[in-house]
Motif scaffolding. Structure first.
Motif, PDB file in Angstrom:
ATOM      1  N   GLY A   1     -53.802 -11.138 -16.573  1.00 13.82           N
ATOM      2  CA  GLY A   1     -55.247 -11.327 -16.568  1.00 13.82           C
ATOM      3  C   GLY A   1     -55.753 -12.152 -15.412  1.00 13.82           C
ATOM      4  O   GLY A   1     -56.771 -12.849 -15.530  1.00 13.82           O
ATOM      5  N   VAL A   2     -55.071 -12.067 -14.267  1.00 14.28           N
ATOM      6  CA  VAL A   2     -55.474 -12.833 -13.088  1.00 14.28           C
ATOM      7  C   VAL A   2     -55.636 -11.893 -11.901  1.00 14.28           C
ATOM      8  O   VAL A   2     -55.106 -10.781 -11.884  1.00 14.28           O
ATOM      9  CB  VAL A   2     -54.445 -13.934 -12.747  1.00 14.28           C
ATOM     10  N   GLY A   3     -56.375 -12.364 -10.897  1.00 12.28           N
ATOM     11  CA  GLY A   3     -56.533 -11.608  -9.669  1.00 12.28           C
ATOM     12  C   GLY A   3     -57.482 -10.433  -9.812  1.00 12.28           C
ATOM     13  O   GLY A   3     -58.212 -10.309 -10.798  1.00 12.28           O
ATOM     14  N   PRO A   4     -57.485  -9.549  -8.818  1.00 10.21           N
ATOM     15  CA  PRO A   4     -58.447  -8.444  -8.790  1.00 10.21           C
ATOM     16  C   PRO A   4     -58.070  -7.324  -9.743  1.00 10.21           C
ATOM     17  O   PRO A   4     -56.946  -7.256 -10.258  1.00 10.21           O
ATOM     18  CB  PRO A   4     -58.370  -7.968  -7.345  1.00 10.21           C
ATOM     19  N   TYR A   5     -59.017  -6.442  -9.957  1.00 11.92           N
ATOM     20  CA  TYR A   5     -58.789  -5.199 -10.693  1.00 11.92           C
ATOM     21  C   TYR A   5     -58.354  -4.110  -9.705  1.00 11.92           C
ATOM     22  O   TYR A   5     -58.608  -4.200  -8.499  1.00 11.92           O
ATOM     23  CB  TYR A   5     -60.060  -4.759 -11.411  1.00 11.92           C
ATOM     24  N   LEU A   6     -57.719  -3.077 -10.223  1.00 15.42           N
ATOM     25  CA  LEU A   6     -57.427  -1.860  -9.475  1.00 15.42           C
ATOM     26  C   LEU A   6     -58.170  -0.738 -10.174  1.00 15.42           C
ATOM     27  O   LEU A   6     -57.946  -0.484 -11.368  1.00 15.42           O
ATOM     28  CB  LEU A   6     -55.924  -1.571  -9.455  1.00 15.42           C
ATOM     29  N   GLU A   7     -59.083  -0.090  -9.450  1.00 14.32           N
ATOM     30  CA  GLU A   7     -59.973   0.890 -10.064  1.00 14.32           C
ATOM     31  C   GLU A   7     -59.845   2.237  -9.365  1.00 14.32           C
ATOM     32  O   GLU A   7     -59.827   2.311  -8.125  1.00 14.32           O
ATOM     33  CB  GLU A   7     -61.420   0.401  -9.978  1.00 14.32           C
ATOM     34  N   PHE A   8     -59.782   3.289 -10.153  1.00  8.04           N
ATOM     35  CA  PHE A   8     -59.774   4.658  -9.649  1.00  8.04           C
ATOM     36  C   PHE A   8     -61.100   5.293 -10.042  1.00  8.04           C
ATOM     37  O   PHE A   8     -61.422   5.379 -11.225  1.00  8.04           O
ATOM     38  CB  PHE A   8     -58.596   5.434 -10.227  1.00  8.04           C
ATOM     39  N   LEU A   9     -61.872   5.721  -9.044  1.00  6.91           N
ATOM     40  CA  LEU A   9     -63.189   6.288  -9.281  1.00  6.91           C
ATOM     41  C   LEU A   9     -63.214   7.749  -8.864  1.00  6.91           C
ATOM     42  O   LEU A   9     -62.768   8.094  -7.752  1.00  6.91           O
ATOM     43  CB  LEU A   9     -64.257   5.521  -8.497  1.00  6.91           C
ATOM     44  N   ARG A  10     -63.753   8.596  -9.720  1.00  7.90           N
ATOM     45  CA  ARG A  10     -63.856  10.015  -9.380  1.00  7.90           C
ATOM     46  C   ARG A  10     -64.917  10.217  -8.313  1.00  7.90           C
ATOM     47  O   ARG A  10     -66.046   9.726  -8.424  1.00  7.90           O
ATOM     48  CB  ARG A  10     -64.206  10.846 -10.617  1.00  7.90           C
ATOM     49  N   THR A  11     -64.558  10.929  -7.263  1.00  8.40           N
ATOM     50  CA  THR A  11     -65.483  11.228  -6.175  1.00  8.40           C
ATOM     51  C   THR A  11     -65.359  12.702  -5.805  1.00  8.40           C
ATOM     52  O   THR A  11     -64.312  13.317  -6.014  1.00  8.40           O
ATOM     53  CB  THR A  11     -65.187  10.375  -4.928  1.00  8.40           C
ATOM     54  N   PRO A  12     -66.407  13.279  -5.220  1.00 18.59           N
ATOM     55  CA  PRO A  12     -66.358  14.710  -4.903  1.00 18.59           C
ATOM     56  C   PRO A  12     -65.617  15.019  -3.613  1.00 18.59           C
ATOM     57  O   PRO A  12     -65.203  16.155  -3.399  1.00 18.59           O
ATOM     58  CB  PRO A  12     -67.841  15.082  -4.774  1.00 18.59           C
ATOM     59  N   ASP A  13     -65.449  14.027  -2.737  1.00 18.00           N
ATOM     60  CA  ASP A  13     -64.799  14.305  -1.464  1.00 18.00           C
ATOM     61  C   ASP A  13     -63.293  14.415  -1.655  1.00 18.00           C
ATOM     62  O   ASP A  13     -62.732  13.939  -2.641  1.00 18.00           O
ATOM     63  CB  ASP A  13     -65.129  13.227  -0.431  1.00 18.00           C
ATOM     64  N   VAL A  14     -62.644  15.045  -0.699  1.00 11.73           N
ATOM     65  CA  VAL A  14     -61.202  15.259  -0.775  1.00 11.73           C
ATOM     66  C   VAL A  14     -60.531  14.565   0.406  1.00 11.73           C
ATOM     67  O   VAL A  14     -61.153  14.300   1.432  1.00 11.73           O
ATOM     68  CB  VAL A  14     -60.846  16.762  -0.772  1.00 11.73           C
ATOM     69  N   LYS A  15     -59.261  14.293   0.239  1.00  9.27           N
ATOM     70  CA  LYS A  15     -58.503  13.621   1.282  1.00  9.27           C
ATOM     71  C   LYS A  15     -58.247  14.584   2.440  1.00  9.27           C
ATOM     72  O   LYS A  15     -57.767  15.697   2.232  1.00  9.27           O
ATOM     73  CB  LYS A  15     -57.179  13.117   0.708  1.00  9.27           C
ATOM     74  N   THR A  16     -58.581  14.156   3.665  1.00  4.01           N
ATOM     75  CA  THR A  16     -58.384  15.008   4.839  1.00  4.01           C
ATOM     76  C   THR A  16     -57.564  14.343   5.933  1.00  4.01           C
ATOM     77  O   THR A  16     -57.005  15.035   6.786  1.00  4.01           O
ATOM     78  CB  THR A  16     -59.740  15.427   5.438  1.00  4.01           C
ATOM     79  N   VAL A  17     -57.499  13.011   5.930  1.00  2.00           N
ATOM     80  CA  VAL A  17     -56.739  12.287   6.965  1.00  2.00           C
ATOM     81  C   VAL A  17     -55.941  11.179   6.293  1.00  2.00           C
ATOM     82  O   VAL A  17     -56.289  10.728   5.197  1.00  2.00           O
ATOM     83  CB  VAL A  17     -57.677  11.675   8.035  1.00  2.00           C
TER      84      VAL A  17
END
Length: 246
Positions: free
Chosen positions: A173-189
């Motif tokens: 319960g310490v330090g930052p969160y790690l968050e995965f957010l759904r986005t419409p763009d795709v990985k290209t690079v």
């Protein structure tokens, strides 16, 4: 067996300058024992830090493209006045406004001196006590699938999972969160920002890497050559490294 996120790795043409920027931005210190600049709380480099997820800035020959990074930092603030002051201070340090399609939102999107996007959040109760980094945020297509993979990969606790987001934090319960957010763009690079994970003392890195491959990770060749760490990609192609335990 499990791994823990210990560093946010940022690639830079000038790692010393980018490291100094982030040290000033976070109120931390920059340490440059070699070509890599490490950024962590003042008082000497602690590896791994028991609370924070640090930053290591590594040199690369290529500048950032205009494509938005798929991993970024969210910075925490304690009040509206603190948010305003922090944005002004960061711009004085060399940050610039960034436009990633955010529209009219209560947070401010900036980019560091080499164009890596990050957000200065309005005050939120959930991020009280995280330290200056509220969250490491990863764009993805399927947060539920990312929650399954990363939940098995790490020893962090899954706090929330839904169709549009998944949220982890250290089991302590310490330090930052790690968050995965759904986005419409795709990985290209290839991304210029990624996580570095570390096994616990006594755990075998090769065994951990094999376990990650069985979960769906794939090997990644970034031209790293013969190094002590292993470069992998998660099932959506996000790069990450598994470090050698000290």
């Amino acid at each position: 067996m499990a791994l823990r996120p210990v560093m946010v790795n940022i690639k830079a043409l000038d790692p010393s300058a980018v490291g100094r920027f982030w040290a000033e931005a976070l109120g931390w210190s920059a340490y440059s024992p070699g070509v890599t600049t490490y950024v962590g709380p003042a008082g000497g480099l602690v590896w791994p830090d028991p609370v924070v997820v640090g930053i290591d800035v590594v040199p690369v020959p290529e500048p950032k493209t205009t494509t938005k990074n798929r991993v970024h930092l969210d910075l925490a603030t304690t009040s509206a006045a603190h948010q305003t002051e922090l944005v002004a201070r960061l711009q004085a340090l060399g940050a610039t406004p960034a436009h990633v399609g955010q529209g009219d939102v209560p947070w401010t999107v900036l980019a560091d001196p080499e164009g890596n996007e990050f957000c200065v959040l309005e005050p939120r109760a959930i991020y009280r006590g995280t330290g200056p980094i509220a969250a490491v945020v990863v764009d993805c297509a399927d947060p539920r699938a990312m929650a399954r993979f990363w939940g098995e990969a790490m020893d962090w606790t899954l706090h929330e999972v839904a169709d549009d987001h998944a949220v982890f934090r250290s089991a302590k319960g310490v330090g930052p969160y790690l968050e995965f957010l759904r986005t419409p763009d795709v990985k290209t690079v290839p991304d210029r920002v990624h996580l570095d994970l570390l096994p616990y003392p006594g755990d075998d890195k090769a065994v951990e890497v094999a376990r990650l491959r069985a979960l769906g990770a794939t090997d990644l060749d970034l031209g790293q050559g013969d190094v002590s760490w292993t470069c992998l990609a998660d099932p959506e192609g996000h790069e990450f490294c598994v470090l050698e335990p000290s």
